[in-house]
Design a protein around this motif. Structure first.
Motif, mmCIF file in Angstrom:
data_model
loop_
_atom_site.group_PDB
_atom_site.id
_atom_site.type_symbol
_atom_site.label_atom_id
_atom_site.label_comp_id
_atom_site.label_asym_id
_atom_site.label_seq_id
_atom_site.Cartn_x
_atom_site.Cartn_y
_atom_site.Cartn_z
ATOM 1 N N HIS A 81 32.673 65.902 72.919
ATOM 2 C CA HIS A 81 33.002 64.770 72.043
ATOM 3 C C HIS A 81 33.423 63.539 72.845
ATOM 4 O O HIS A 81 34.263 62.744 72.396
ATOM 5 C CB HIS A 81 34.067 65.150 71.015
ATOM 6 N N GLU A 116 33.422 59.906 73.802
ATOM 7 C CA GLU A 116 33.032 58.754 72.975
ATOM 8 C C GLU A 116 32.765 57.503 73.794
ATOM 9 O O GLU A 116 32.012 56.639 73.361
ATOM 10 C CB GLU A 116 34.115 58.461 71.936
ATOM 11 N N ALA A 142 29.639 60.800 69.776
ATOM 12 C CA ALA A 142 29.637 61.368 71.125
ATOM 13 C C ALA A 142 28.477 60.789 71.938
ATOM 14 O O ALA A 142 27.389 60.551 71.420
ATOM 15 C CB ALA A 142 29.522 62.882 71.057
#
Ligand code: 5GP
Length: 129
Positions: free
Chosen positions: A103, A105, A2
């Motif tokens: 989260h 990315e 993350a």
């Protein structure tokens, strides 16, 4: 892993490279403000990513710094992609992850368009949440 969405924009991120054509992708939609392409690891039968052409780390960065024209162009592009894919009648879900708890990315704003089956509740339930 993350990302920290408060960091400055990094033009070496994967989606910046996709916008520059340095990493291949399959175009779903392309205009002055936005580019859409299929997610490489789909979570649903239809999983399209829509990204702004400008350098914005996250929804937070985009909503704070982008011009009205960029915001209007991007939001309209997301709607257009969903309509063109025939998703309005069956329905679809939009997700824009921002920062560690979400989260996120890839540190270039992206909206996920998820569709193609009943998607169930918004999040997996956890104790105490
Ligand atoms: P996030 O977790 O940041 O919201 O979502 C990033 C998404 O980008 C993930 O769903 C992942 O599968 C997708 N992705 C990562 N690298 C690539 C790539 O090189 N090409 C495509 N098409 N999607 C990618």
């Amino acid at each position: 892993m993350a990302v920290d969405a408060t960091q400055p924009y990094d033009d070496q991120n994967i989606f910046a490279k996709i916008l520059r054509g340095e990493i291949p992708s399959t175009p779903v939609y392309d205009d002055e403000w936005a580019y859409a392409f299929p997610d490489i690891s789909p979570w649903a039968p239809t999983h399209i990513l829509v990204i702004p052409k400008g350098p914005y780390v996250s929804w937070d960065d985009f909503s704070a710094r982008a011009s009205d024209a960029e915001i209007a162009g991007f939001v309209r592009a997301v709607g257009h992609v969903a309509r063109a894919a025939g998703l309005v009648e069956p329905g679809y879900r939009l997700i824009a992850n921002a920062g560690p708890h979400s989260h996120q990315e890839v540190p270039h704003l992206h909206v996920h368009i998820l569709a193609g089956r009943a998607l169930g509740p918004m999040l997996v339930q956890h104790d105490g949440a």
